[in-house]
Design a protein around this motif. Structure first.
Motif, short mmCIF file in Angstrom:
data_model
loop_
_atom_site.label_atom_id
_atom_site.label_comp_id
_atom_site.label_asym_id
_atom_site.label_seq_id
_atom_site.Cartn_x
_atom_site.Cartn_y
_atom_site.Cartn_z
N PHE A 210 0.53 7.75 3.11
CA PHE A 210 1.13 6.27 3.41
C PHE A 210 1.58 5.63 2.13
O PHE A 210 0.95 6.14 0.73
CB PHE A 210 0.14 5.46 4.27
CG PHE A 210 -0.83 4.84 3.58
CD1 PHE A 210 -0.66 3.64 2.77
CD2 PHE A 210 -2.24 5.54 3.47
CE1 PHE A 210 -1.93 2.99 1.88
CE2 PHE A 210 -2.99 5.14 2.87
CZ PHE A 210 -3.04 3.85 2.02
N LYS A 211 2.54 4.81 1.89
CA LYS A 211 3.10 4.43 0.72
C LYS A 211 2.07 3.07 0.35
O LYS A 211 2.59 2.07 0.27
CB LYS A 211 4.51 4.00 0.65
CG LYS A 211 5.32 5.29 1.04
CD LYS A 211 6.67 5.13 1.17
CE LYS A 211 7.76 6.48 1.26
NZ LYS A 211 9.13 5.83 1.36
N GLY A 212 1.10 3.22 -0.19
CA GLY A 212 0.32 2.17 -0.39
C GLY A 212 -0.89 2.76 -1.39
O GLY A 212 -1.29 4.07 -1.54
N ASN A 213 -1.69 1.79 -2.16
CA ASN A 213 -2.86 2.19 -2.86
C ASN A 213 -4.07 2.60 -1.88
O ASN A 213 -4.42 2.18 -0.92
CB ASN A 213 -3.40 0.90 -3.59
CG ASN A 213 -4.06 1.20 -4.68
OD1 ASN A 213 -5.59 1.11 -4.61
ND2 ASN A 213 -3.67 1.54 -5.88
N TRP A 214 -4.85 3.45 -2.51
CA TRP A 214 -6.03 3.82 -1.71
C TRP A 214 -6.90 2.74 -1.19
O TRP A 214 -7.56 2.91 -0.32
CB TRP A 214 -6.76 4.77 -2.53
CG TRP A 214 -7.43 4.75 -3.96
CD1 TRP A 214 -7.05 4.36 -5.01
CD2 TRP A 214 -8.71 3.99 -3.94
NE1 TRP A 214 -7.84 3.73 -6.02
CE2 TRP A 214 -9.17 3.82 -5.26
CE3 TRP A 214 -9.91 3.98 -2.93
CZ2 TRP A 214 -10.22 3.43 -5.84
CZ3 TRP A 214 -11.19 3.80 -3.66
CH2 TRP A 214 -11.35 3.37 -4.89
N LYS A 215 -7.14 1.74 -2.16
CA LYS A 215 -8.18 0.69 -1.90
C LYS A 215 -7.70 -0.09 -0.46
O LYS A 215 -8.39 -0.65 0.22
CB LYS A 215 -8.19 -0.21 -2.67
CG LYS A 215 -8.89 0.34 -4.04
CD LYS A 215 -9.13 -0.49 -5.17
CE LYS A 215 -7.98 -1.01 -5.97
NZ LYS A 215 -7.12 0.04 -6.56
N ILE A 216 -6.44 -0.07 -0.13
CA ILE A 216 -5.97 -0.85 1.07
C ILE A 216 -6.64 -0.14 2.22
O ILE A 216 -6.86 -0.79 3.22
CB ILE A 216 -4.30 -0.72 1.20
CG1 ILE A 216 -4.04 -1.57 0.17
CG2 ILE A 216 -4.07 -1.38 2.49
CD1 ILE A 216 -2.42 -1.37 -0.20
N GLN A 217 -6.52 1.07 2.12
CA GLN A 217 -7.06 2.04 3.35
C GLN A 217 -8.63 1.85 3.37
O GLN A 217 -9.22 1.65 4.43
CB GLN A 217 -6.91 3.36 3.31
CG GLN A 217 -7.09 4.10 4.65
CD GLN A 217 -8.82 4.39 4.56
OE1 GLN A 217 -9.40 5.09 3.96
NE2 GLN A 217 -9.09 3.94 6.15
N LEU A 218 -9.05 1.72 2.14
CA LEU A 218 -10.62 1.63 2.06
C LEU A 218 -11.22 0.41 2.84
O LEU A 218 -12.08 0.46 3.41
CB LEU A 218 -10.98 1.63 0.75
CG LEU A 218 -12.59 1.60 0.22
CD1 LEU A 218 -13.45 2.89 0.61
CD2 LEU A 218 -12.74 1.25 -1.26
N THR B 106 -1.17 7.45 -0.92
CA THR B 106 -2.15 7.84 -0.69
C THR B 106 -2.20 8.98 0.53
O THR B 106 -1.29 8.74 1.51
CB THR B 106 -3.09 6.86 -0.15
OG1 THR B 106 -3.35 5.62 -1.52
CG2 THR B 106 -4.71 7.13 0.13
N TYR B 107 -2.96 9.85 0.43
CA TYR B 107 -3.04 10.96 1.22
C TYR B 107 -4.16 10.92 2.30
O TYR B 107 -5.37 10.47 1.70
CB TYR B 107 -3.28 12.42 0.59
CG TYR B 107 -3.56 13.60 1.68
CD1 TYR B 107 -2.44 14.50 1.80
CD2 TYR B 107 -4.80 14.04 2.05
CE1 TYR B 107 -2.63 15.41 2.64
CE2 TYR B 107 -4.75 15.09 2.53
CZ TYR B 107 -3.79 15.66 2.96
OH TYR B 107 -4.07 17.00 3.75
#
Length: 432
Positions: A198-206, A331-332
């Protein structure tokens, strides 16, 4: 009362100062320099999940993956020991393994054929006559990471002096034990994976895994697609017993269905959901006794909680969600479906049912993850605007209290888990 970061100072503050008790700066999602620091100060300085032991079932099994952005190979040697090694030949730096999983006796560099054992030791160099007196072969094995396991979960770290894994996990161990009980009396194994970016920073998913606030909004389509019993079970927004705990070291757990948090606690009074009637009938035809059928079927839907392990893996109801940072804005994600590991004639129909449920929510055409990833993309796009405006993580701060175990606790819709993760991030990103 919350005040915003100012446009004049937000770009000059050191990373640790971008995390306050009730908010964080959007710059944490968009600043490439912060991302570069995270790769060293976070991902190369703590325990990072790399594998489930079932992915390494026998001697010679391997898995290639990443710790942060560093490529690694996880192996099981002939003595049964698990190793994690940087996927880089010690000669000229070529990657040794491009296959995701498999079985091997060792690894040979495709460039100059230096060969290494399953434990990373350098085994052979072709045409060695040019190296007499200029190189000690014994010191040129693959760079190894410290590797430890708990409950089948394998973690690795570049930090040799870090605390033992079990100390880092702390009170999380109780929840890992509960999560792994969803094998219905059998060990748990990986039964499938699904990857996407997805086209976003890893902390958003965290943040997402212990964010109960978004569930009935983002996942309306999923709630409308399931049976009434499942929809009722997941309607936790006004349930006062549904809570989120800060477990320390950035870890948190969100109990959406508290009565299913411990699958081994069963007085037999709760009826099995009617949607599992065909599975029950199938297992009966296979001669499985009623007590085992009940254990297996109660565990099909997984546990009643999401467990977030800082910084890169969550144990979410019935599957693992693994994040890998690629860049500041990409982020993968890997979703790992799990199921019981037992006699095929017993567990195969159970695992088919679990895979169908996994596809229904997590799959590329499912009703859950595609909606989540759209939200993550939008956060990244929006965070680029008005950088002085904070990202709010203050929901439930006023009603957060210690649990009987001493864990900071608030309602399942509150942002206790996010605050836990960001305080750990703040500590690790501090200059001292």
């Amino acid at each position: 009362m919350t005040t915003d970061f100012t446009a004049e100072t937000v770009h000059d503050l050191p990373p640790a100062d971008l995390v306050l008790e009730d908010r964080v700066a959007g710059r944490m999602y968009t600043d490439p320099e912060i991302f570069e620091q995270e790769m060293t100060k976070v991902f190369e300085s703590t325990w990072v999940w790399v594998a489930h032991e079932s992915e390494l079932p026998k001697a010679g099994s391997f898995k290639s993956t990443y710790v942060g952005r560093q490529p690694v190979i996880v192996t099981r040697d002939r003595k049964g020991n698990i190793h994690t090694m940087v996927n880089r030949c010690r000669h000229r730096g070529a990657s040794l393994c491009e296959q995701r999983t498999g079985h091997a006796n060792g690894f040979t560099c495709p460039y100059h054929a230096w060969s290494y054992g399953l434990d990373g030791q350098l085994r052979g160099i072709p045409y060695p006559d040019g190296y007499e007196g200029v190189m000690d072969k014994s010191g040129l094995g693959l760079k190894k990471l410290r590797t430890e396991s708990y409950g089948g979960m394998v973690f690795a770290t570049f930090a040799e002096d870090i605390e033992p894994l079990e100390d880092f996990l702390g009170d999380v161990k109780l929840w890992i034990d509960r999560f792994m009980a969803q094998g219905g009396g059998y060990p748990v194994k990986v039964i499938g994976t699904h990857q996407f970016k997805f086209k976003g920073n890893w902390k958003i998913q965290l943040e997402n895994t212990t964010d109960g606030y978004h569930f009935p909004i983002v996942h309306r389509s999923w709630m409308a697609s399931v049976d009434a019993e499942t929809a009722e079970m997941m309607s936790f927004m006004t349930d006062p017993t549904a809570v989120t705990h800060d477990l320390g070291n950035g870890h948190s757990v969100m109990q959406m269905v508290p009565e299913h948090s411990d699958l081994e606690t069963d007085d037999g009074s709760e009826p099995l959901q009617p949607r599992f009637d065909p599975l029950v009938a199938d297992l009966r035809e296979r001669g499985v006794d009623e007590a085992e059928i009940r254990r297996l079927v109660r565990a099909v839907h997984g546990t009643g909680f999401n467990l977030n392990l800082f910084p890169n893996v969550s144990m979410s109801i019935s599957f693992l969600r693994v994040l890998r940072p690629i860049s500041v804005n990409e982020t993968y994600i890997e979703h790992v479906a799990l199921g019981p590991d037992g006699p095929a004639e017993i567990v195969d129909p159970v695992n088919r049912e679990r895979l169908r449920a996994h596809e229904h929510f997590q799959g590329p055409f499912g009703f859950g993850t595609p909606d989540d990833s759209e939200g993550w993309d939008r956060v990244q796009r929006g965070a680029r605007g008005a950088p002085e405006m904070p990202i709010m993580v203050n929901r439930g701060l006023g009603r957060e209290k210690p649990s009987d175990q001493g864990w900071p606790t608030s309602h399942v819709t509150d942002e206790t888990g996010m605050r836990a993760a960001y305080q750990q991030w703040k500590q690790m990103m501090s200059d001292d």
